[in-house]
Motif scaffolding. Structure first.
Motif, PDB file in Angstrom:
ATOM      1  N   ALA A  93      41.084  56.078 133.815  1.00 47.82           N
ATOM      2  CA  ALA A  93      40.460  55.620 134.945  1.00 47.82           C
ATOM      3  C   ALA A  93      41.419  54.999 136.149  1.00 47.82           C
ATOM      4  CB  ALA A  93      39.012  54.653 134.967  1.00 47.82           C
ATOM      5  N   GLN A  94      42.323  54.189 135.567  1.00 49.66           N
ATOM      6  CA  GLN A  94      43.311  53.484 136.318  1.00 49.66           C
ATOM      7  C   GLN A  94      44.127  54.475 136.935  1.00 49.66           C
ATOM      8  OE1 GLN A  94      45.075  50.848 133.536  1.00 49.66           O
ATOM      9  NE2 GLN A  94      43.193  49.442 133.596  1.00 49.66           N
ATOM     10  N   HIS A  95      44.454  55.602 136.315  1.00 46.77           N
ATOM     11  CA  HIS A  95      45.446  56.679 137.094  1.00 46.77           C
ATOM     12  C   HIS A  95      44.646  57.840 137.568  1.00 46.77           C
ATOM     13  CE1 HIS A  95      47.967  54.179 134.124  1.00 46.77           C
ATOM     14  NE2 HIS A  95      48.952  54.667 135.063  1.00 46.77           N
ATOM     15  N   ASN A  96      43.389  57.846 137.651  1.00 45.38           N
ATOM     16  CA  ASN A  96      42.524  58.750 138.231  1.00 45.38           C
ATOM     17  C   ASN A  96      42.810  60.252 137.326  1.00 45.38           C
ATOM     18  OD1 ASN A  96      40.641  59.757 140.103  1.00 45.38           O
ATOM     19  ND2 ASN A  96      42.327  60.590 141.417  1.00 45.38           N
ATOM     20  N   ILE A  97      42.540  60.029 136.154  1.00 46.64           N
ATOM     21  CA  ILE A  97      42.780  61.236 135.167  1.00 46.64           C
ATOM     22  C   ILE A  97      41.623  61.171 134.545  1.00 46.64           C
ATOM     23  CG2 ILE A  97      44.149  61.981 133.153  1.00 46.64           C
ATOM     24  CD1 ILE A  97      46.280  60.201 133.781  1.00 46.64           C
ATOM     25  N   LYS A  98      40.960  62.409 134.164  1.00 47.64           N
ATOM     26  CA  LYS A  98      39.673  62.689 133.751  1.00 47.64           C
ATOM     27  C   LYS A  98      40.139  62.713 132.150  1.00 47.64           C
ATOM     28  CE  LYS A  98      37.915  63.705 137.364  1.00 47.64           C
ATOM     29  NZ  LYS A  98      37.130  62.804 138.156  1.00 47.64           N
ATOM     30  N   TYR A  99      38.795  62.049 131.425  1.00 49.00           N
ATOM     31  CA  TYR A  99      39.023  62.017 129.867  1.00 49.00           C
ATOM     32  C   TYR A  99      37.946  62.453 129.373  1.00 49.00           C
ATOM     33  CZ  TYR A  99      39.314  59.245 125.640  1.00 49.00           C
ATOM     34  OH  TYR A  99      39.730  58.706 124.457  1.00 49.00           O
ATOM     35  N   LEU A 100      38.385  63.228 128.369  1.00 45.44           N
ATOM     36  CA  LEU A 100      37.452  64.301 127.447  1.00 45.44           C
ATOM     37  C   LEU A 100      37.445  63.760 125.884  1.00 45.44           C
ATOM     38  CD1 LEU A 100      35.758  66.796 126.620  1.00 45.44           C
ATOM     39  CD2 LEU A 100      37.787  68.052 126.490  1.00 45.44           C
ATOM     40  N   VAL A 101      36.309  63.264 125.464  1.00 45.28           N
ATOM     41  CA  VAL A 101      36.577  62.822 123.845  1.00 45.28           C
ATOM     42  C   VAL A 101      35.687  63.877 123.263  1.00 45.28           C
ATOM     43  CG1 VAL A 101      35.162  61.049 122.641  1.00 45.28           C
ATOM     44  CG2 VAL A 101      36.258  60.378 124.925  1.00 45.28           C
ATOM     45  N   ASP A 102      36.263  64.146 122.006  1.00 41.96           N
ATOM     46  CA  ASP A 102      35.851  64.861 120.959  1.00 41.96           C
ATOM     47  C   ASP A 102      34.918  64.002 120.035  1.00 41.96           C
ATOM     48  OD1 ASP A 102      35.222  66.654 118.706  1.00 41.96           O
ATOM     49  OD2 ASP A 102      37.240  67.068 118.520  1.00 41.96           O
ATOM     50  N   ALA A 103      33.489  64.327 120.090  1.00 40.24           N
ATOM     51  CA  ALA A 103      32.930  63.255 119.294  1.00 40.24           C
ATOM     52  C   ALA A 103      32.160  63.781 118.073  1.00 40.24           C
ATOM     53  CB  ALA A 103      31.470  62.545 120.352  1.00 40.24           C
ATOM     54  N   ALA A 104      32.987  64.927 117.679  1.00 37.45           N
ATOM     55  CA  ALA A 104      32.247  65.513 116.369  1.00 37.45           C
ATOM     56  C   ALA A 104      31.896  64.584 115.226  1.00 37.45           C
ATOM     57  CB  ALA A 104      33.328  66.804 115.983  1.00 37.45           C
ATOM     58  N   GLN A 105      32.849  63.725 114.788  1.00 34.58           N
ATOM     59  CA  GLN A 105      32.623  62.930 113.730  1.00 34.58           C
ATOM     60  C   GLN A 105      32.008  61.539 114.256  1.00 34.58           C
ATOM     61  OE1 GLN A 105      33.155  63.841 110.929  1.00 34.58           O
ATOM     62  NE2 GLN A 105      34.196  65.719 111.385  1.00 34.58           N
ATOM     63  N   SER A 106      31.851  61.371 115.421  1.00 29.92           N
ATOM     64  CA  SER A 106      31.150  59.777 115.598  1.00 29.92           C
ATOM     65  C   SER A 106      29.791  59.893 116.387  1.00 29.92           C
ATOM     66  CB  SER A 106      32.155  59.408 116.929  1.00 29.92           C
ATOM     67  OG  SER A 106      32.036  60.143 117.875  1.00 29.92           O
ATOM     68  N   ILE A 107      29.428  61.002 117.167  1.00 30.85           N
ATOM     69  CA  ILE A 107      28.178  61.014 117.631  1.00 30.85           C
ATOM     70  C   ILE A 107      26.876  60.630 116.517  1.00 30.85           C
ATOM     71  CG2 ILE A 107      27.846  63.251 118.033  1.00 30.85           C
ATOM     72  CD1 ILE A 107      26.352  62.748 120.733  1.00 30.85           C
ATOM     73  N   GLY A 108      26.129  59.846 116.560  1.00 32.56           N
ATOM     74  CA  GLY A 108      25.242  59.347 115.610  1.00 32.56           C
ATOM     75  C   GLY A 108      25.518  58.416 114.508  1.00 32.56           C
ATOM     76  N   PHE A 109      27.007  58.280 114.437  1.00 31.84           N
ATOM     77  CA  PHE A 109      27.540  57.386 113.570  1.00 31.84           C
ATOM     78  C   PHE A 109      28.112  55.939 114.243  1.00 31.84           C
ATOM     79  CE2 PHE A 109      31.277  55.586 111.531  1.00 31.84           C
ATOM     80  CZ  PHE A 109      30.865  55.304 110.110  1.00 31.84           C
ATOM     81  N   ALA A 110      28.882  56.193 115.370  1.00 27.48           N
ATOM     82  CA  ALA A 110      29.287  55.157 116.226  1.00 27.48           C
ATOM     83  C   ALA A 110      28.822  54.959 117.441  1.00 27.48           C
ATOM     84  CB  ALA A 110      30.847  55.490 116.576  1.00 27.48           C
ATOM     85  N   ASP A 111      28.857  53.812 117.960  1.00 30.43           N
ATOM     86  CA  ASP A 111      28.346  53.587 119.404  1.00 30.43           C
ATOM     87  C   ASP A 111      29.054  54.160 120.347  1.00 30.43           C
ATOM     88  OD1 ASP A 111      26.282  51.807 118.110  1.00 30.43           O
ATOM     89  OD2 ASP A 111      27.707  50.127 118.190  1.00 30.43           O
ATOM     90  N   ILE A 112      28.429  54.928 121.222  1.00 31.11           N
ATOM     91  CA  ILE A 112      28.994  55.770 122.453  1.00 31.11           C
ATOM     92  C   ILE A 112      28.166  55.345 123.645  1.00 31.11           C
ATOM     93  CG2 ILE A 112      29.742  57.699 123.564  1.00 31.11           C
ATOM     94  CD1 ILE A 112      29.880  58.849 120.729  1.00 31.11           C
ATOM     95  N   ASP A 113      28.997  54.864 124.720  1.00 33.40           N
ATOM     96  CA  ASP A 113      28.428  54.594 126.011  1.00 33.40           C
ATOM     97  C   ASP A 113      29.523  55.035 126.994  1.00 33.40           C
ATOM     98  OD1 ASP A 113      28.117  53.174 128.657  1.00 33.40           O
ATOM     99  OD2 ASP A 113      26.985  51.578 127.478  1.00 33.40           O
ATOM    100  N   VAL A 114      29.080  56.343 127.506  1.00 33.58           N
ATOM    101  CA  VAL A 114      30.047  57.072 128.287  1.00 33.58           C
ATOM    102  C   VAL A 114      30.224  56.201 129.470  1.00 33.58           C
ATOM    103  CG1 VAL A 114      29.433  59.256 127.669  1.00 33.58           C
ATOM    104  CG2 VAL A 114      27.965  58.199 129.154  1.00 33.58           C
TER     105      VAL A 114
END
Length: 378
Positions: free
Chosen positions: A163-184
């Motif tokens: 965000a500080q450098h105005n770059i888009k960030y893509l996250v692969d949540a294959a192993q985390s969604i439903g297991f880890a807390d995610i707040d986009v």
């Protein structure tokens, strides 16, 4: 049979998932939005989007686009946002579903690619990303939890850097969604790709991509969307801009039930149970002479995945013995993540990966430990 390969696909599924798929095909097995008959089925996709949006704190359910799996979601995000001349930063811990689309674009001369090297334990320092940023850096792509080692990548810190450098960030949540807390929103995630068949307990052939408002991706497929049929050009609004073709209605019905199961059990409870089993397994395996463990050593950094090898034994043979002699299903090899295995020193044979699921028990872990001990003794 003892199934403990949940990083590939969760099994068994909650009973409600089986019932939802059966009910769908028996009573409403038609295409949603593609019939003169309006049934409850027509509301399932939007309800499912809402469940996903709530899980990851997306402000609008229409920001959730259904895909056939996490790989298609990653391809849509990567190929949809990048243009010729763009620069991308990723890590040495990524699944081939990230690396291969990026390498394809690099080999075609469309993009520049930089890969951040992780430690031999599979840990990543987000500050190592900063020196690689260029004026044409368009995208940063990382996993949230790695599929080989179960290490957690600090996505919130990386999101801030992006965000500080105005770059888009893509996250692969294959192993985390439903297991880890995610707040986009809090984590500054612009796009989040995920499958439905792992920790969301849905059927195979399901997945999705969260797309932050204001991001315009070029579709990777065009065609019928079940509505707005008048124009001969693709609809220009979410989610239908990216959902051409007959959807996997049966899969979405099952995913809907899986998401409701996650909501009822609670992500924190699911994580606590799977983490306890993984820590127990790691601790017990570490006492067996001849077993080498990979990944983080601290219980606080272990998730639900444990990777190991047995001295002087090929991991494929170890896994084969586990299944043929002890009835234990694991996952050996390179796990579609060759760069990770190069990082931790297990290239080219890979390792044996054991991944606990919500329906595994401490008794299951005991069985695994006894079996590995028996194998090392031969």
């Amino acid at each position: 049979m003892l199934y403990i390969n949940n990083a590939s696909t969760s099994s068994p599924k909650p009973e409600a998932v089986y019932k939802a798929v059966e009910l769908c095909i028996r009573t409403s097995g038609m295409s949603s939005d593609r019939s003169s008959f309006v049934s409850k089925l027509d509301f399932i996709p939007n309800e499912t989007r809402a469940l996903i949006a709530k899980l990851i704190n997306a402000s609008d359910p229409t920001q959730i686009v259904f895909t056939m799996n996490g790989t298609e979601a990653l391809n849509l995000a990567i190929k949809g946002i990048l243009k010729r001349g763009d620069h991308v930063i990723t890590t040495s811990l990524e699944h081939n579903s990230v690396i291969r689309p990026l390498k394809h674009l690099e080999q075609d001369g469309d993009i520049e690619l930089s890969i951040v090297q992780a430690s031999s334990e599979g840990l990543l320092d987000p500050n190592d990303i900063v020196p690689l940023i260029k004026s044409n850096t368009k995208l940063i792509v990382t996993a949230h939890i790695t599929n080989v080692l179960g290490t957690t990548i600090p996505i919130e810190e990386i999101g801030k850097i992006a965000a500080q450098h105005n770059i888009k960030y893509l996250v692969d949540a294959a192993q985390s969604i439903g297991f880890a807390d995610i707040d986009v929103e809090k984590m500054n995630i612009d796009m989040l790709a995920f499958p439905g068949h792992k920790s969301l307990f849905g059927p195979s052939g399901t997945g999705g991509l969260y797309i932050k408002k204001g991001i315009d991706l070029t579709p990777i497929k065009y065609g019928g969307t079940g509505n707005l049929s008048e124009p001969i050009t693709q609809p220009d609004f979410l989610p239908y801009k990216y959902e051409s073709g007959t959807p996997n209605t049966l899969g979405i019905c099952g995913l809907n039930a899986g998401l409701k199961f996650v909501a009822s059990e609670g992500v924190a409870n699911i994580r606590k149970h799977e983490h306890e089993l993984a820590c127990m397994l790691y601790e017990e395996l570490s006492t067996i002479k001849g077993v080498t463990l990979y990944g983080p050593k601290s219980p606080a950094e272990i998730t639900s995945i444990v990777a190991f090898n047995v001295k002087d034994k090929n991991p494929m043979k170890v896994a084969n013995t586990l299944i043929t002699k002890f009835g234990i299903i694991t996952r050996p090899g390179l796990h579609c993540a060759p760069l990770t295995h190069q990082t931790v020193g297990t290239w080219k044979d890979g390792s044996v990966r054991i991944s606990a699921g919500y329906f595994n028990t401490k008794e299951h872990i005991d069985e695994v430990v006894k079996a590995v001990a028996a194998i090392t003794a031969t």
